[in-house]
Write an enzyme that holds these catalytic residues in place. Structure first.
Site, mmCIF file in Angstrom:
data_model
loop_
_atom_site.group_PDB
_atom_site.id
_atom_site.type_symbol
_atom_site.label_atom_id
_atom_site.label_comp_id
_atom_site.label_asym_id
_atom_site.label_seq_id
_atom_site.Cartn_x
_atom_site.Cartn_y
_atom_site.Cartn_z
ATOM 1 N N CYS A 286 0.865 -1.181 0.000
ATOM 2 C CA CYS A 286 0.000 0.000 0.000
ATOM 3 C C CYS A 286 0.901 1.232 0.000
ATOM 4 C CB CYS A 286 -0.983 -0.023 1.177
ATOM 5 S SG CYS A 286 -0.252 0.167 2.816
ATOM 6 N N ARG B 15 -3.370 -0.844 5.310
ATOM 7 C CA ARG B 15 -3.912 -1.856 4.405
ATOM 8 C C ARG B 15 -2.988 -3.037 4.176
ATOM 9 N NH1 ARG B 15 -5.188 1.917 -0.552
ATOM 10 N NH2 ARG B 15 -3.281 2.856 0.245
ATOM 11 N N ASP C 75 -8.238 3.484 1.802
ATOM 12 C CA ASP C 75 -7.260 3.669 2.866
ATOM 13 C C ASP C 75 -7.955 4.147 4.143
ATOM 14 O OD1 ASP C 75 -5.131 4.271 4.526
ATOM 15 O OD2 ASP C 75 -3.961 5.251 2.941
#
Length: 146
Positions: free
Chosen positions: A9, A15, A120
């Site tokens: 990420c 994440r 996110d």
């Protein structure tokens, strides 16, 4: 069959460590790691609210530390999984000449989700919604390896 998977990420504090944590509980025999395309949080543990949300589901992320993806990862991993299109582009920009390691969007494995990226939660604050999508994609990825 991919036996070494890297989850990526932006900062590697929400994440991708959550994806690594979820996936390693599903497939402990697969070598996993996570990284960020940016170096903002190198050495930091996963973000506290993400650790808490994952912990509520029985997923421990406390042993993970943020790192930045590097070109050598293309030789170390069989599959690199990006949380969104921007990360995928940033990963591809680091691809060494001749490296053939596939890079895929994580949501490609979340059949029926309709999602084209993992939002996110550092910005959305929806840690549980993020984990729901991560769990669906992780299960799809695990199924693809069987």
């Amino acid at each position: 069959m991919a036996q070494r998977i890297l989850f990526v990420c932006l900062g590697n504090i929400c994440r991708s460590p959550a994806a690594e944590g979820v996936f390693r509980t599903l497939c402990p025999e697969v070598e996993t790691d996570s990284a960020g395309t940016a170096g903002y949080h190198v050495g930091s543990p996963p973000y506290g609210p993400m650790q808490a949300a994952a912990g509520a589901r029985g997923i421990n992320l406390s042993d993970l530390r943020a790192r930045q993806i590097k070109p050598a990862d293309f030789g170390r991993f069989d599959l690199i999984v990006a949380m969104d299109g921007d990360n995928l582009q940033d990963i591809e920009a680091q691809r060494p000449a001749g490296a053939e390691t596939p890079v895929r969007l994580f949501t490609d494995f979340a059949a029926g989700s309709g999602a084209d990226h993992v939002p996110d939660p550092y910005y959305t604050r929806d840690f549980d919604g993020c984990l729901d999508l991560i769990e669906a994609a992780a299960q799809g990825l695990a199924n693809s390896l069987r």
